[in-house]
Design an enzyme around this catalytic site. Sequence first.
Site, PDB file in Angstrom:
ATOM      1  N   SER A  61       0.727  -1.196   0.043  1.00  0.00           N
ATOM      2  CA  SER A  61      -0.062  -0.064   0.323  1.00  0.00           C
ATOM      3  C   SER A  61       1.067   1.186  -0.163  1.00  0.00           C
ATOM      4  O   SER A  61       0.253   2.787  -0.234  1.00  0.00           O
ATOM      5  CB  SER A  61      -0.814   0.468   1.143  1.00  0.00           C
ATOM      6  OG  SER A  61      -0.212   0.097   2.207  1.00  0.00           O
ATOM      7  N   LYS A  98       1.437   4.783   6.891  1.00  0.00           N
ATOM      8  CA  LYS A  98       0.962   5.022   6.338  1.00  0.00           C
ATOM      9  C   LYS A  98       0.912   6.709   5.830  1.00  0.00           C
ATOM     10  O   LYS A  98       1.674   7.117   7.016  1.00  0.00           O
ATOM     11  CB  LYS A  98      -1.224   5.226   6.159  1.00  0.00           C
ATOM     12  CG  LYS A  98      -1.427   4.083   5.879  1.00  0.00           C
ATOM     13  CD  LYS A  98      -1.801   3.640   5.001  1.00  0.00           C
ATOM     14  CE  LYS A  98      -2.309   1.995   4.970  1.00  0.00           C
ATOM     15  NZ  LYS A  98      -1.926   1.058   4.973  1.00  0.00           N
TER      16      LYS A  98
END
Length: 141
Positions: A61, A98
């Site tokens: 991701s 993230k």
Amino acid sequence: MNVTILGPLAEAGIQLPLYSHSVPAGFPSPAADHIEQKISLDELLNIRAPHMYLVRISGDSMQGAGIFDGDLAVVDKSIDAKHGHIVIGCVNNEPTCKRLCLRDSRVVLMAENTDYPARHILEGEEYTTWGVVTFSVRSHD
């Protein structure tokens, strides 16, 4: 993207040669054998234990930020996480890597891969920032 905490880093280490010439990825240079100084990886990665630690990244991701499955991330707990930082965050006891986005006092964790949606931290959820990613290290084996 999941992370595995590997533990704190120890200060000091062996010093390695730092060459004064940049190494081209194309054709070799005849002046590539000049050693400028010796440095340690601790210095190069700006590792200052005990507020630094390593995590192993799993998943894809964050590949748009250059962080790939299996990479080691160097994390600094002493940096105040700000909008745009890549962080190790913990949502409801699940750590993740993230990009931190702050929108009107709301926390949004953004992936750097369009296959993954943004993760909005909702009311009632627990969120803590465990540190800011300062470097990533990849094996090329």
